[in-house]
Design an enzyme around this catalytic site. Structure first.
Site, PDB file in Angstrom:
ATOM      1  N   TYR A  32       4.205  -6.068  22.452  1.00  0.00           N
ATOM      2  CA  TYR A  32       4.091  -4.610  22.414  1.00  0.00           C
ATOM      3  C   TYR A  32       4.560  -4.058  23.766  1.00  0.00           C
ATOM      4  CZ  TYR A  32       2.803  -0.530  19.787  1.00  0.00           C
ATOM      5  OH  TYR A  32       2.862   0.628  19.051  1.00  0.00           O
ATOM      6  N   LEU A  33       5.795  -4.408  24.067  1.00  0.00           N
ATOM      7  CA  LEU A  33       6.304  -4.283  25.424  1.00  0.00           C
ATOM      8  C   LEU A  33       6.643  -2.840  25.804  1.00  0.00           C
ATOM      9  CD1 LEU A  33       8.549  -7.479  25.408  1.00  0.00           C
ATOM     10  CD2 LEU A  33       6.154  -7.239  26.092  1.00  0.00           C
ATOM     11  N   HIS A  37       6.459  -4.248  31.390  1.00  0.00           N
ATOM     12  CA  HIS A  37       6.976  -5.595  31.091  1.00  0.00           C
ATOM     13  C   HIS A  37       8.459  -5.690  31.445  1.00  0.00           C
ATOM     14  CE1 HIS A  37       3.661  -5.105  27.989  1.00  0.00           C
ATOM     15  NE2 HIS A  37       3.291  -6.232  28.562  1.00  0.00           N
ATOM     16  N   GLN A  61      -8.088 -15.835  25.205  1.00  0.00           N
ATOM     17  CA  GLN A  61      -8.496 -14.924  26.269  1.00  0.00           C
ATOM     18  C   GLN A  61      -9.224 -13.688  25.760  1.00  0.00           C
ATOM     19  OE1 GLN A  61      -4.270 -14.596  27.480  1.00  0.00           O
ATOM     20  NE2 GLN A  61      -4.731 -12.464  27.926  1.00  0.00           N
ATOM     21  N   LYS A 149      -0.450  -4.894  38.072  1.00  0.00           N
ATOM     22  CA  LYS A 149      -1.365  -4.156  37.187  1.00  0.00           C
ATOM     23  C   LYS A 149      -2.603  -5.008  36.884  1.00  0.00           C
ATOM     24  CE  LYS A 149      -2.688  -1.960  33.281  1.00  0.00           C
ATOM     25  NZ  LYS A 149      -3.432  -3.061  32.669  1.00  0.00           N
ATOM     26  N   GLN A 153      -5.677 -11.298  37.674  1.00  0.00           N
ATOM     27  CA  GLN A 153      -4.971 -12.328  36.906  1.00  0.00           C
ATOM     28  C   GLN A 153      -3.881 -12.976  37.767  1.00  0.00           C
ATOM     29  OE1 GLN A 153      -3.581 -11.998  32.647  1.00  0.00           O
ATOM     30  NE2 GLN A 153      -1.713 -11.328  33.672  1.00  0.00           N
ATOM     31  N   LEU A 184       0.987   1.935  32.873  1.00  0.00           N
ATOM     32  CA  LEU A 184       1.469   1.600  31.536  1.00  0.00           C
ATOM     33  C   LEU A 184       0.710   0.380  31.039  1.00  0.00           C
ATOM     34  CD1 LEU A 184       5.327   2.059  31.967  1.00  0.00           C
ATOM     35  CD2 LEU A 184       3.612   3.741  31.256  1.00  0.00           C
ATOM     36  N   SER A 186      -0.143  -1.840  27.079  1.00  0.00           N
ATOM     37  CA  SER A 186      -0.074  -1.897  25.614  1.00  0.00           C
ATOM     38  C   SER A 186      -1.325  -1.263  25.011  1.00  0.00           C
ATOM     39  CB  SER A 186       0.041  -3.347  25.144  1.00  0.00           C
ATOM     40  OG  SER A 186       1.104  -3.994  25.809  1.00  0.00           O
ATOM     41  N   ARG A 187      -2.439  -1.330  25.720  1.00  0.00           N
ATOM     42  CA  ARG A 187      -3.706  -0.800  25.193  1.00  0.00           C
ATOM     43  C   ARG A 187      -3.773   0.723  25.246  1.00  0.00           C
ATOM     44  NH1 ARG A 187      -6.138  -6.012  27.262  1.00  0.00           N
ATOM     45  NH2 ARG A 187      -7.018  -6.973  25.402  1.00  0.00           N
TER      46      ARG A 187
HETATM   47  P1  AMP Z   1       0.293  -8.273  28.903  1.00  0.00           P
HETATM   48  O1  AMP Z   1       1.310  -8.209  27.804  1.00  0.00           O
HETATM   49  O2  AMP Z   1      -0.584  -7.068  28.980  1.00  0.00           O
HETATM   50  O3  AMP Z   1      -0.453  -9.584  28.925  1.00  0.00           O
HETATM   51  O4  AMP Z   1       1.132  -8.243  30.250  1.00  0.00           O
HETATM   52  C1  AMP Z   1       2.143  -9.184  30.499  1.00  0.00           C
HETATM   53  C2  AMP Z   1       2.594  -9.047  31.933  1.00  0.00           C
HETATM   54  O5  AMP Z   1       3.081  -7.732  32.159  1.00  0.00           O
HETATM   55  C3  AMP Z   1       1.462  -9.290  32.932  1.00  0.00           C
HETATM   56  O6  AMP Z   1       1.966 -10.003  34.052  1.00  0.00           O
HETATM   57  C4  AMP Z   1       1.074  -7.883  33.314  1.00  0.00           C
HETATM   58  O7  AMP Z   1       0.482  -7.784  34.595  1.00  0.00           O
HETATM   59  C5  AMP Z   1       2.423  -7.183  33.286  1.00  0.00           C
HETATM   60  N1  AMP Z   1       2.239  -5.745  33.141  1.00  0.00           N
HETATM   61  C6  AMP Z   1       1.533  -5.105  32.173  1.00  0.00           C
HETATM   62  N2  AMP Z   1       1.533  -3.775  32.407  1.00  0.00           N
HETATM   63  C7  AMP Z   1       2.251  -3.583  33.539  1.00  0.00           C
HETATM   64  C8  AMP Z   1       2.603  -2.426  34.303  1.00  0.00           C
HETATM   65  N3  AMP Z   1       2.224  -1.204  33.959  1.00  0.00           N
HETATM   66  N4  AMP Z   1       3.359  -2.598  35.431  1.00  0.00           N
HETATM   67  C9  AMP Z   1       3.748  -3.850  35.803  1.00  0.00           C
HETATM   68  N5  AMP Z   1       3.447  -4.971  35.125  1.00  0.00           N
HETATM   69  C10 AMP Z   1       2.708  -4.837  34.018  1.00  0.00           C
END
Ligand code: AMP
Length: 282
Positions: A32-33, A37, A61, A149, A153, A184, A186-187
């Site tokens: 859900y990029l 991402h 997780q 973000k 983690q 930003l 996905s949630r």
């Molecule tokens: P997720 O799909 O939420 O697990 O995120 C995958 C990767 O994208 C992780 O390394 C997150 O930290 C990064 N990410 C998510 N949202 C952002 C954002 N707004 N800015 C930069 N990196 C992000």
């Protein structure tokens, strides 16, 4: 763009890329990029890597009470976005491919994983560390891109790589935000219009806290109290935690300094959002 679903296929594609002289850039995601991402893909492409994006909503997780079933998914749109950003390979495994049988092995990182998200979501970081360790074992030597973000983690992954000697160069990338400051995520799709309008209060609380420290406030407790008050003033926001912690160890601070980092987690309706800022970068 090549989309693969099995570990065998991704290993074969990476072997071909390596034999053609490419280095590998890995961007692990849950799909859900969005532009956050894509900024990780941009960084990997800019560093000259053949860029692999993984899309996997990792059940390990999520706690049983969390949003695993509801987590948004759209693989076709994800593939189009990362192709546009210059990625060459997407690995989107099924749960059965990643966990063909219940795993008897888990990776747990102590210390940096224990406070904040680790305290609110007890099993979360073991799930993250385990799946990322599997991805590193599948992909092999690479540069891996993670967003600030999810700062805790990122710290957990860095520590795991150091402790377990993965041949992975972990790269942290800055948080991408909407114009009103909301990170930003996905949630964010869970937010109602009204919740979306007020959600930037989290970032505002953190930025104001960082300004207090820059202006000389040395008591972390005073900063925490101010941040909590900013969030409490928004009726649609339900505070989980705010924290002022050392940017490297993530240990809560009593005295602030240039290395302080400010963190928060807030619920808006069914959405639980997290964010963080540094003192210097804002
Ligand atoms: P997720 O799909 O939420 O697990 O995120 C995958 C990767 O994208 C992780 O390394 C997150 O930290 C990064 N990410 C998510 N949202 C952002 C954002 N707004 N800015 C930069 N990196 C992000």
């Amino acid at each position: 763009m090549h989309v693969v679903h099995t570990i065998g296929e991704v290993r074969a594609a990476l072997a071909t890329a390596r034999s053609a002289g490419s280095t590998i850039g890995l961007v692990p995601t849950m799909g859900y990029l969005h532009q956050g991402h894509c900024s990780l893909v941009d960084a990997s492409v800019a560093d000259g890597h053949m860029t692999l994006v993984t899309v996997f909503v990792n059940p390990l997780q999520f706690a049983p009470t969390e949003d695993l079933a509801a987590y948004p998914r759209d693989l076709d749109a994800d593939v189009a976005k990362v192709a546009n950003a210059g990625a060459k390979l997407v690995f989107a495994p099924s749960v059965e491919e990643m966990y063909p049988e219940p795993s008897q092995t888990a990776v747990t990182v102590s210390g940096v994983s224990e406070g904040m998200e680790g305290a609110s979501r007890r099993t979360h970081f073991a799930g993250v560390a385990t799946v990322v360790a599997k991805l590193f074992a599948i992909v092999g030597p690479c540069a891996a891109y993670f967003g600030e973000k999810d700062y805790q983690q990122l710290a957990v992954i860095r520590r795991m790589v150091r402790d377990l000697n993965f041949e992975v160069d972990v790269r942290g990338c800055p948080t991408q935000r909407a114009e009103d400051g909301l990170a930003l995520s996905s949630r964010n799709v869970y937010l109602s219009d009204e919740e979306r309008r007020v959600a930037p209060v989290l970032h505002r609380a953190l930025v104001d806290g960082a300004a207090m420290i820059r202006n000389g406030e040395r008591s972390a407790e005073v900063v925490r109290t101010a941040m909590a008050a900013t969030i409490a003033a928004e009726p649609l926001a339900e505070l989980d935690y705010v924290e002022v912690a050392d940017g490297d160890t993530l240990q809560p601070q009593s005295e602030t300094g240039a290395n302080s980092r400010l963190f928060g987690a807030v619920r808006f309706g069914s959405a639980r959002l997290i964010d963080n800022v540094g003192v210097e970068a804002g």
